[in-house]
Design a protein around this motif. Structure first.
Motif, mmCIF file in Angstrom:
data_model
loop_
_atom_site.group_PDB
_atom_site.id
_atom_site.type_symbol
_atom_site.label_atom_id
_atom_site.label_comp_id
_atom_site.label_asym_id
_atom_site.label_seq_id
_atom_site.Cartn_x
_atom_site.Cartn_y
_atom_site.Cartn_z
ATOM 1 N N SER A 199 0.821 -1.210 0.000
ATOM 2 C CA SER A 199 0.000 0.000 0.000
ATOM 3 C C SER A 199 0.855 1.260 0.000
ATOM 4 C CB SER A 199 -0.920 0.005 1.222
ATOM 5 O OG SER A 199 -1.795 -1.100 1.196
ATOM 6 N N ASN A 200 1.969 1.228 0.709
ATOM 7 C CA ASN A 200 2.822 2.413 0.800
ATOM 8 C C ASN A 200 3.578 2.677 -0.499
ATOM 9 O OD1 ASN A 200 2.142 2.968 3.516
ATOM 10 N ND2 ASN A 200 3.557 1.395 4.205
ATOM 11 N N PHE A 201 4.123 1.634 -1.112
ATOM 12 C CA PHE A 201 4.781 1.805 -2.411
ATOM 13 C C PHE A 201 3.788 2.360 -3.430
ATOM 14 C CE2 PHE A 201 8.491 -1.488 -2.069
ATOM 15 C CZ PHE A 201 9.051 -0.711 -1.062
ATOM 16 N N SER A 202 2.566 1.816 -3.427
ATOM 17 C CA SER A 202 1.541 2.254 -4.377
ATOM 18 C C SER A 202 1.179 3.721 -4.161
ATOM 19 C CB SER A 202 0.291 1.384 -4.241
ATOM 20 O OG SER A 202 -0.755 1.855 -5.057
ATOM 21 N N ALA A 203 0.968 4.111 -2.914
ATOM 22 C CA ALA A 203 0.602 5.496 -2.612
ATOM 23 C C ALA A 203 1.730 6.457 -2.963
ATOM 24 C CB ALA A 203 0.237 5.632 -1.134
ATOM 25 N N LEU A 204 2.981 6.060 -2.690
ATOM 26 C CA LEU A 204 4.121 6.902 -3.033
ATOM 27 C C LEU A 204 4.220 7.108 -4.548
ATOM 28 C CD1 LEU A 204 6.730 5.412 -0.545
ATOM 29 C CD2 LEU A 204 6.019 7.811 -0.617
ATOM 30 N N ALA A 205 3.944 6.046 -5.303
ATOM 31 C CA ALA A 205 4.025 6.140 -6.757
ATOM 32 C C ALA A 205 2.894 6.974 -7.342
ATOM 33 C CB ALA A 205 4.018 4.741 -7.372
ATOM 34 N N MET A 206 1.699 6.866 -6.770
ATOM 35 C CA MET A 206 0.515 7.525 -7.328
ATOM 36 C C MET A 206 0.368 8.976 -6.887
ATOM 37 S SD MET A 206 -1.352 5.381 -9.238
ATOM 38 C CE MET A 206 -3.079 5.837 -9.065
ATOM 39 N N GLU A 207 0.981 9.333 -5.766
ATOM 40 C CA GLU A 207 0.747 10.649 -5.165
ATOM 41 C C GLU A 207 0.986 11.823 -6.119
ATOM 42 O OE1 GLU A 207 1.827 13.127 -1.096
ATOM 43 O OE2 GLU A 207 2.968 11.345 -1.613
ATOM 44 N N PRO A 208 2.061 11.840 -6.915
ATOM 45 C CA PRO A 208 2.284 13.018 -7.766
ATOM 46 C C PRO A 208 1.437 13.035 -9.038
ATOM 47 C CG PRO A 208 4.345 11.819 -7.269
ATOM 48 C CD PRO A 208 3.198 10.926 -6.951
ATOM 49 N N LEU A 209 0.595 12.012 -9.268
ATOM 50 C CA LEU A 209 -0.038 11.824 -10.573
ATOM 51 C C LEU A 209 -1.560 11.844 -10.503
ATOM 52 C CD1 LEU A 209 2.316 8.928 -11.736
ATOM 53 C CD2 LEU A 209 2.506 11.339 -12.349
ATOM 54 N N GLY A 210 -2.106 12.657 -9.605
ATOM 55 C CA GLY A 210 -3.552 12.668 -9.391
ATOM 56 C C GLY A 210 -4.349 13.071 -10.618
ATOM 57 N N LYS A 211 -3.808 13.945 -11.489
ATOM 58 C CA LYS A 211 -4.554 14.418 -12.648
ATOM 59 C C LYS A 211 -4.637 13.385 -13.762
ATOM 60 C CE LYS A 211 -3.693 19.340 -11.871
ATOM 61 N NZ LYS A 211 -3.156 20.601 -12.443
ATOM 62 N N THR A 220 -4.358 6.609 -15.968
ATOM 63 C CA THR A 220 -3.122 6.254 -16.661
ATOM 64 C C THR A 220 -2.042 5.840 -15.671
ATOM 65 O OG1 THR A 220 -3.645 7.801 -18.450
ATOM 66 C CG2 THR A 220 -1.357 7.107 -18.246
ATOM 67 N N ALA A 221 -1.933 6.582 -14.563
ATOM 68 C CA ALA A 221 -0.929 6.242 -13.548
ATOM 69 C C ALA A 221 -1.209 4.875 -12.936
ATOM 70 C CB ALA A 221 -0.907 7.311 -12.461
ATOM 71 N N SER A 222 -2.486 4.589 -12.644
ATOM 72 C CA SER A 222 -2.855 3.287 -12.104
ATOM 73 C C SER A 222 -2.518 2.178 -13.079
ATOM 74 C CB SER A 222 -4.358 3.270 -11.788
ATOM 75 O OG SER A 222 -4.791 1.972 -11.444
ATOM 76 N N ALA A 223 -2.769 2.434 -14.376
ATOM 77 C CA ALA A 223 -2.457 1.439 -15.400
ATOM 78 C C ALA A 223 -0.959 1.194 -15.490
ATOM 79 C CB ALA A 223 -2.999 1.904 -16.743
ATOM 80 N N ALA A 224 -0.180 2.269 -15.483
ATOM 81 C CA ALA A 224 1.273 2.124 -15.574
ATOM 82 C C ALA A 224 1.819 1.374 -14.369
ATOM 83 C CB ALA A 224 1.930 3.503 -15.679
ATOM 84 N N TYR A 225 1.324 1.730 -13.189
ATOM 85 C CA TYR A 225 1.782 1.045 -11.969
ATOM 86 C C TYR A 225 1.393 -0.431 -12.014
ATOM 87 C CZ TYR A 225 2.587 0.040 -7.045
ATOM 88 O OH TYR A 225 3.037 -0.507 -5.871
ATOM 89 N N GLY A 226 0.142 -0.696 -12.382
ATOM 90 C CA GLY A 226 -0.306 -2.085 -12.446
ATOM 91 C C GLY A 226 0.465 -2.888 -13.477
ATOM 92 N N PHE A 227 0.713 -2.283 -14.629
ATOM 93 C CA PHE A 227 1.476 -2.979 -15.676
ATOM 94 C C PHE A 227 2.890 -3.279 -15.210
ATOM 95 C CE2 PHE A 227 4.695 -2.374 -19.010
ATOM 96 C CZ PHE A 227 4.433 -3.482 -19.802
ATOM 97 N N ALA A 228 3.573 -2.260 -14.698
ATOM 98 C CA ALA A 228 4.965 -2.432 -14.298
ATOM 99 C C ALA A 228 5.094 -3.490 -13.201
ATOM 100 C CB ALA A 228 5.554 -1.104 -13.826
ATOM 101 N N THR A 229 4.260 -3.373 -12.174
ATOM 102 C CA THR A 229 4.383 -4.309 -11.060
ATOM 103 C C THR A 229 3.969 -5.718 -11.468
ATOM 104 O OG1 THR A 229 2.176 -3.649 -10.281
ATOM 105 C CG2 THR A 229 4.075 -2.553 -9.298
ATOM 106 N N THR A 230 2.898 -5.839 -12.264
ATOM 107 C CA THR A 230 2.413 -7.165 -12.636
ATOM 108 C C THR A 230 3.354 -7.854 -13.609
ATOM 109 O OG1 THR A 230 0.123 -6.452 -12.332
ATOM 110 C CG2 THR A 230 0.485 -8.466 -13.588
ATOM 111 N N MET A 231 3.751 -7.165 -14.660
ATOM 112 C CA MET A 231 4.586 -7.800 -15.666
ATOM 113 C C MET A 231 5.961 -8.151 -15.114
ATOM 114 S SD MET A 231 2.682 -8.257 -18.224
ATOM 115 C CE MET A 231 3.915 -8.800 -19.401
ATOM 116 N N ILE A 232 6.580 -7.203 -14.411
ATOM 117 C CA ILE A 232 7.910 -7.482 -13.865
ATOM 118 C C ILE A 232 7.837 -8.614 -12.850
ATOM 119 C CG2 ILE A 232 9.805 -6.557 -12.470
ATOM 120 C CD1 ILE A 232 9.199 -3.812 -13.700
#
Length: 399
Positions: A325-337, A341-353
């Motif tokens: 939860s903390n890694f996710s919140a840190l990654a998403m915090e600057p990208l609220g607008k 897209t940010a959720s998709a990028a985070y999900g893709f990066a974490t899931t695929m890797i």
């Protein structure tokens, strides 16, 4: 909507993914046998592909779902994902070969990724920073009920029905979430905040994710360390059945590890707003590395011992509750607008890797737990290096 219901809805949407993986675990051997994998003389480790086919389908399509949710809002893409999830669960029942089942599982992952992308985007629409980390920890506390009970449910289904009954349960769960969100989940992205689907606009949004140091760094760190999670999930049946001869009680041991993760998620929800996301997650990562290293050395020195393996392994897994939860919140915090897209990028990066790394580690299973726990140490160290670079050498900061 009251907060408790919103927490439950988000947890239910995220549970679509977990239940599609964890409920399958007791049935992997039976599915491989009945769909012809055993008859083909396949390596027993190939039964793990039933998990990884779904995970690979879940990963890359998030890059498409993200811009779609930023353009058309959250509700319509969610409903498409849920309907597809139900239909592909039914398609899995009709699969008559191992490879046809893998194809259906891949498609199920594609549609499930839409629901996952929307769930994260809705949360970011309404929360940010520590409040988001706290909310997501509450979500994960409820969500972790699924890994605790899903293997047991799968085992019970196998007592009274063939493995196809498992996919009936997945279809029912998807249908329940479709009805619940249709009537109760409002649109969280106003029309004036929606973005264009033009290629230039989409690419600009994804470039913003990559260029945001904190976001990109914690995405990569999450993908690396969560490879450990996928590696264990894929090989957990073999670990408890083949290494420790606990086949009849496999679901209970798996539930115990998931319970440790649930407890740590709840603790994180209570602590994060006071202590901070960085301090908690960095301490958790170091604890994960240390417990995995001690377990590896103990196994090499004295051999496999369930009394040693289980508590140290559960401790390591509990650390994911303080990291996720903390890694996710840190990654998403600057990208609220550009939350979709940010959720998709985070999900893709974490899931695929993590899925690719997890598949590699899981395929190294050799009748012992050493490849698994040694892989944990290596992935934890790699994640720590990424965080050190991201944070410019500083750990435990309250910033």
């Amino acid at each position: 909507m009251r907060k408790v219901e919103f927490v439950a809805i988000v947890a239910g949407l995220m549970a679509l993914n977990a239940i599609a993986i964890d409920i399958m675990l007791p049935a992997l051997s039976a599915i491989a046998r009945d769909t012809g994998l055993t008859a083909e003389g396949g390596d027993q480790n190939r039964q793990q592909l039933i998990i990884f086919a779904y995970v690979l389908g879940f990963g890359a399509p998030q890059l498409i779902w993200g811009p779609i949710t930023d353009r058309f809002g959250r509700r319509a893409p969610l409903f498409i994902g849920l309907i597809g999830y139900v239909l592909t669960a039914l398609l899995c029942i009709m699969a008559h070969s191992f490879w046809a089942l893998l194809a259906a599982r891949f498609l199920q992952g594609v549609f499930s990724s839409g629901a996952r992308t929307v769930a994260s985007a809705v949360v970011r629409d309404l929360f940010a920073g520590r409040s988001m980390a706290s909310f997501m920890s509450l979500v994960m506390t409820i969500f972790m009920i699924v890994p605790i009970i899903a293997p047991t449910i799968g085992q019970i289904i196998l007592y009274v029905a063939p493995w196809e009954g498992i996919f009936v349960v997945l279809a029912v769960w998807g249908a329940l979430m479709l009805g619940w969100t249709w009537f109760r989940l409002p649109e969280s992205l106003p029309k004036e905040a929606r973005r264009s689907l033009e290629i230039g606009s989409v690419m600009t949004a994804y470039l913003q994710v990559i260029r945001t140091r904190v976001s990109f760094g914690y995405m990569l760190a999450s993908g690396l360390v969560f490879g450990s999670l996928f590696a264990f999930i894929a090989s957990s049946e073999q670990v408890f059945r083949d290494v420790f001869d606990q086949g009849d009680t496999f679901a209970y041991w798996f539930a115990g590890i998931a319970a440790a993760l649930a407890v740590s998620n709840f603790a994180n929800s209570r602590l994060v707003e006071k202590v901070g996301m960085r301090r908690i997650s960095h301490i958790a990562l170091l604890t994960f590395m240390l417990s995995s290293l001690v377990l590896t050395l103990a196994t090499l020195a004295w051999g496999e011992n369930l009394a040693v393996f289980f508590p140290l392994f559960a401790l390591g897994f509990a650390c994911f509750g303080m990291m996720g939860s903390n890694f996710s919140a840190l990654a998403m915090e600057p990208l609220g607008k550009i939350a979709g897209t940010a959720s998709a990028a985070y999900g893709f990066a974490t899931t695929m890797i993590s899925s690719i790394i997890g598949m590699i580690i899981g395929s190294q299973f050799n009748g012992t737990t050493v490849p698994l726990t040694l892989g944990f140490v290596i992935l934890g160290a790699a994640s720590l290096v990424v965080i050190l670079v991201t944070e410019k050498g500083r750990l435990f900061s309250r910033h």
